[in-house]
Design a protein around this motif. Structure first.
Motif, PDB file in Angstrom:
ATOM      1  N   PRO A   1     -55.645 -22.942   0.169  1.00 16.72           N
ATOM      2  CA  PRO A   1     -54.983 -22.437  -1.042  1.00 16.72           C
ATOM      3  C   PRO A   1     -54.877 -20.912  -1.091  1.00 16.72           C
ATOM      4  CG  PRO A   1     -56.543 -24.171  -1.596  1.00 16.72           C
ATOM      5  CD  PRO A   1     -56.776 -23.822  -0.157  1.00 16.72           C
ATOM      6  N   PHE A   2     -55.810 -20.227  -0.410  1.00 14.72           N
ATOM      7  CA  PHE A   2     -55.804 -18.764  -0.442  1.00 14.72           C
ATOM      8  C   PHE A   2     -55.039 -18.162   0.735  1.00 14.72           C
ATOM      9  CE2 PHE A   2     -59.860 -20.409  -2.078  1.00 14.72           C
ATOM     10  CZ  PHE A   2     -59.771 -19.994  -3.392  1.00 14.72           C
ATOM     11  N   ALA A   3     -54.810 -18.977   1.770  1.00 13.40           N
ATOM     12  CA  ALA A   3     -54.212 -18.453   3.001  1.00 13.40           C
ATOM     13  C   ALA A   3     -52.833 -17.859   2.752  1.00 13.40           C
ATOM     14  CB  ALA A   3     -54.136 -19.560   4.052  1.00 13.40           C
ATOM     15  N   LEU A   4     -52.003 -18.570   1.991  1.00 14.28           N
ATOM     16  CA  LEU A   4     -50.646 -18.081   1.735  1.00 14.28           C
ATOM     17  C   LEU A   4     -50.672 -16.765   0.967  1.00 14.28           C
ATOM     18  CD1 LEU A   4     -47.609 -18.492   1.885  1.00 14.28           C
ATOM     19  CD2 LEU A   4     -47.749 -19.843  -0.225  1.00 14.28           C
ATOM     20  N   ILE A   5     -51.569 -16.675  -0.012  1.00 14.53           N
ATOM     21  CA  ILE A   5     -51.677 -15.441  -0.798  1.00 14.53           C
ATOM     22  C   ILE A   5     -52.072 -14.277   0.096  1.00 14.53           C
ATOM     23  CG2 ILE A   5     -52.917 -14.303  -2.681  1.00 14.53           C
ATOM     24  CD1 ILE A   5     -53.255 -17.047  -3.974  1.00 14.53           C
ATOM     25  N   VAL A   6     -53.053 -14.512   0.964  1.00 17.59           N
ATOM     26  CA  VAL A   6     -53.523 -13.461   1.870  1.00 17.59           C
ATOM     27  C   VAL A   6     -52.396 -12.986   2.775  1.00 17.59           C
ATOM     28  CG1 VAL A   6     -55.064 -12.954   3.800  1.00 17.59           C
ATOM     29  CG2 VAL A   6     -55.920 -14.244   1.832  1.00 17.59           C
ATOM     30  N   VAL A   7     -51.667 -13.931   3.349  1.00 25.53           N
ATOM     31  CA  VAL A   7     -50.589 -13.586   4.275  1.00 25.53           C
ATOM     32  C   VAL A   7     -49.459 -12.850   3.555  1.00 25.53           C
ATOM     33  CG1 VAL A   7     -48.787 -14.529   5.770  1.00 25.53           C
ATOM     34  CG2 VAL A   7     -51.108 -15.457   5.875  1.00 25.53           C
ATOM     35  N   VAL A   8     -49.076 -13.343   2.384  1.00 22.26           N
ATOM     36  CA  VAL A   8     -47.970 -12.720   1.642  1.00 22.26           C
ATOM     37  C   VAL A   8     -48.323 -11.298   1.223  1.00 22.26           C
ATOM     38  CG1 VAL A   8     -46.646 -12.808  -0.504  1.00 22.26           C
ATOM     39  CG2 VAL A   8     -46.973 -14.887   0.842  1.00 22.26           C
TER      40      VAL A   8
ATOM     41  N   ALA B   1     -50.565  -9.303   2.555  1.00 18.40           N
ATOM     42  CA  ALA B   1     -50.659  -8.469   3.756  1.00 18.40           C
ATOM     43  C   ALA B   1     -49.274  -8.115   4.289  1.00 18.40           C
ATOM     44  CB  ALA B   1     -51.473  -9.187   4.828  1.00 18.40           C
ATOM     45  N   LEU B   2     -48.364  -9.086   4.261  1.00 16.35           N
ATOM     46  CA  LEU B   2     -47.010  -8.854   4.764  1.00 16.35           C
ATOM     47  C   LEU B   2     -46.275  -7.819   3.915  1.00 16.35           C
ATOM     48  CD1 LEU B   2     -44.871  -9.667   6.832  1.00 16.35           C
ATOM     49  CD2 LEU B   2     -44.160 -11.497   5.277  1.00 16.35           C
ATOM     50  N   PHE B   3     -46.354  -7.970   2.605  1.00 18.21           N
ATOM     51  CA  PHE B   3     -45.684  -7.014   1.722  1.00 18.21           C
ATOM     52  C   PHE B   3     -46.303  -5.623   1.842  1.00 18.21           C
ATOM     53  CE2 PHE B   3     -43.655 -10.587  -0.362  1.00 18.21           C
ATOM     54  CZ  PHE B   3     -42.458 -10.029  -0.806  1.00 18.21           C
ATOM     55  N   THR B   4     -47.623  -5.576   2.011  1.00 18.88           N
ATOM     56  CA  THR B   4     -48.285  -4.283   2.183  1.00 18.88           C
ATOM     57  C   THR B   4     -47.813  -3.604   3.462  1.00 18.88           C
ATOM     58  OG1 THR B   4     -50.256  -5.102   1.031  1.00 18.88           O
ATOM     59  CG2 THR B   4     -50.514  -3.112   2.363  1.00 18.88           C
ATOM     60  N   ALA B   5     -47.663  -4.401   4.524  1.00 26.15           N
ATOM     61  CA  ALA B   5     -47.198  -3.854   5.800  1.00 26.15           C
ATOM     62  C   ALA B   5     -45.765  -3.343   5.693  1.00 26.15           C
ATOM     63  CB  ALA B   5     -47.296  -4.924   6.888  1.00 26.15           C
TER      64      ALA B   5
ATOM     65  N   ASN C   1     -45.797  -0.275   2.934  1.00 26.42           N
ATOM     66  CA  ASN C   1     -46.617   0.882   3.299  1.00 26.42           C
ATOM     67  C   ASN C   1     -46.593   1.110   4.814  1.00 26.42           C
ATOM     68  OD1 ASN C   1     -47.602   1.551   0.597  1.00 26.42           O
ATOM     69  ND2 ASN C   1     -48.714  -0.368   0.717  1.00 26.42           N
ATOM     70  N   SER C   2     -47.481   0.401   5.513  1.00 19.44           N
ATOM     71  CA  SER C   2     -47.522   0.541   6.971  1.00 19.44           C
ATOM     72  C   SER C   2     -48.203  -0.687   7.566  1.00 19.44           C
ATOM     73  CB  SER C   2     -48.292   1.803   7.368  1.00 19.44           C
ATOM     74  OG  SER C   2     -49.669   1.661   7.062  1.00 19.44           O
ATOM     75  N   PRO C   3     -47.934  -0.978   8.843  1.00 21.50           N
ATOM     76  CA  PRO C   3     -48.596  -2.119   9.487  1.00 21.50           C
ATOM     77  C   PRO C   3     -50.117  -2.017   9.447  1.00 21.50           C
ATOM     78  CG  PRO C   3     -46.743  -1.378  10.805  1.00 21.50           C
ATOM     79  CD  PRO C   3     -46.926  -0.360   9.719  1.00 21.50           C
ATOM     80  N   GLY C   4     -50.625  -0.795   9.575  1.00 17.41           N
ATOM     81  CA  GLY C   4     -52.071  -0.607   9.536  1.00 17.41           C
ATOM     82  C   GLY C   4     -52.657  -1.005   8.195  1.00 17.41           C
ATOM     83  N   GLU C   5     -51.983  -0.619   7.116  1.00 18.13           N
ATOM     84  CA  GLU C   5     -52.464  -0.977   5.784  1.00 18.13           C
ATOM     85  C   GLU C   5     -52.307  -2.476   5.541  1.00 18.13           C
ATOM     86  OE1 GLU C   5     -51.224   1.399   2.489  1.00 18.13           O
ATOM     87  OE2 GLU C   5     -51.105   3.221   3.696  1.00 18.13           O
ATOM     88  N   GLY C   6     -51.273  -3.056   6.125  1.00 18.16           N
ATOM     89  CA  GLY C   6     -51.094  -4.502   6.012  1.00 18.16           C
ATOM     90  C   GLY C   6     -52.225  -5.246   6.693  1.00 18.16           C
ATOM     91  N   LEU C   7     -52.632  -4.758   7.864  1.00 18.69           N
ATOM     92  CA  LEU C   7     -53.741  -5.372   8.589  1.00 18.69           C
ATOM     93  C   LEU C   7     -55.044  -5.219   7.808  1.00 18.69           C
ATOM     94  CD1 LEU C   7     -54.222  -6.817  11.303  1.00 18.69           C
ATOM     95  CD2 LEU C   7     -54.886  -4.596  12.261  1.00 18.69           C
TER      96      LEU C   7
ATOM     97  N   LEU D   1     -58.779  -9.271   2.276  1.00 17.17           N
ATOM     98  CA  LEU D   1     -58.621 -10.468   1.450  1.00 17.17           C
ATOM     99  C   LEU D   1     -59.193 -11.705   2.135  1.00 17.17           C
ATOM    100  CD1 LEU D   1     -55.022  -9.882   0.039  1.00 17.17           C
ATOM    101  CD2 LEU D   1     -57.210  -9.557  -1.128  1.00 17.17           C
ATOM    102  N   ALA D   2     -59.055 -11.760   3.463  1.00 15.63           N
ATOM    103  CA  ALA D   2     -59.611 -12.897   4.203  1.00 15.63           C
ATOM    104  C   ALA D   2     -61.132 -12.921   4.078  1.00 15.63           C
ATOM    105  CB  ALA D   2     -59.198 -12.818   5.669  1.00 15.63           C
ATOM    106  N   ALA D   3     -61.758 -11.755   4.223  1.00 14.98           N
ATOM    107  CA  ALA D   3     -63.214 -11.674   4.098  1.00 14.98           C
ATOM    108  C   ALA D   3     -63.647 -12.042   2.686  1.00 14.98           C
ATOM    109  CB  ALA D   3     -63.691 -10.264   4.449  1.00 14.98           C
ATOM    110  N   LEU D   4     -62.910 -11.548   1.699  1.00 13.55           N
ATOM    111  CA  LEU D   4     -63.239 -11.850   0.307  1.00 13.55           C
ATOM    112  C   LEU D   4     -63.141 -13.347   0.036  1.00 13.55           C
ATOM    113  CD1 LEU D   4     -63.947 -10.729  -2.469  1.00 13.55           C
ATOM    114  CD2 LEU D   4     -61.510 -10.416  -2.897  1.00 13.55           C
TER     115      LEU D   4
END
Length: 202
Positions: free
Chosen positions: A68-75, A77-81, A84-90, A96-99
């Protein structure tokens, strides 16, 4: 019958006091948001994933808990990348994955009843100054925790029904029955709570 996020076991985390686990989760969460290094956040995520091995559940069960959280994390991260930048997306992805992994560990090793007790005690100072009723706060948090797997289960049932009928999934055909069944269940639970006098009538 509502499913639970709790996993039976006798691990170190299971034996740890619920208040200690929730306090540790809050501290870890704050630390994760102050760390800006993807490598460190990745290590934190790996530690969280390794902690699930203590639960003695299969990789598939771990995935079902985190899905249930995987899609949120990916979305996010993708929008952040993109914005902003790929580094910030990563960085956002690993943070979020660790959290999610650490939060999953706490919910897996803490019963809903323990959650309610801890939250209720934590809300007592607010009750003393008349802001909230501690028992209602604890009960609300407990119901939210219990409803997460229930909503996922209902979504899966609706999805399977669509597939069985050869229908394509679309937001409206999924959201409408999901919302209706969830609200109906919430109303039934509220009626049961009031019938037992668990919460004070206004």
């Amino acid at each position: 019958m509502m499913r639970s996020l709790h996993v039976d076991g006798d691990s170190f985390l299971h034996r740890l006091q619920p208040g200690v686990k929730l306090t540790a989760l809050a501290i870890v969460s704050l630390c994760l948001f102050t760390i800006q290094t993807p490598a460190v956040l990745a290590i934190a995520a790996i530690i969280g994933l390794a902690g699930h091995c203590m639960l003695r559940i299969s990789p598939r069960q771990i995935w079902l808990r985190l899905r249930p959280f995987a899609l949120i994390v990916v979305v996010v991260a993708l929008f952040t990348a993109i914005l902003n930048s790929p580094g910030e997306g990563l960085t956002a992805f690993f943070r979020l994955a660790a959290l999610a992994l650490f939060a999953s560990l706490v919910t897996a090793t803490t019963t809903t009843g323990d959650f309610i007790d801890v939250i209720t005690r934590a809300a007592l100072p607010l009750e003393r100054i008349g802001l909230v009723r501690a028992q209602d706060v604890g009960l609300s948090i407990g119901l939210v925790i219990r409803f997460v797997p229930e909503i996922v289960s209902r979504y899966e049932a609706i999805r399977d029904a669509h597939h069985a009928r050869g229908l394509k999934l679309n937001p409206i055909s999924v959201a409408v029955p999901l919302i209706i069944t969830t609200l109906r269940s919430a109303d039934e639970i509220a009626s049961a709570i009031d019938a037992r006098g668990i919460r004070r009538q206004k």
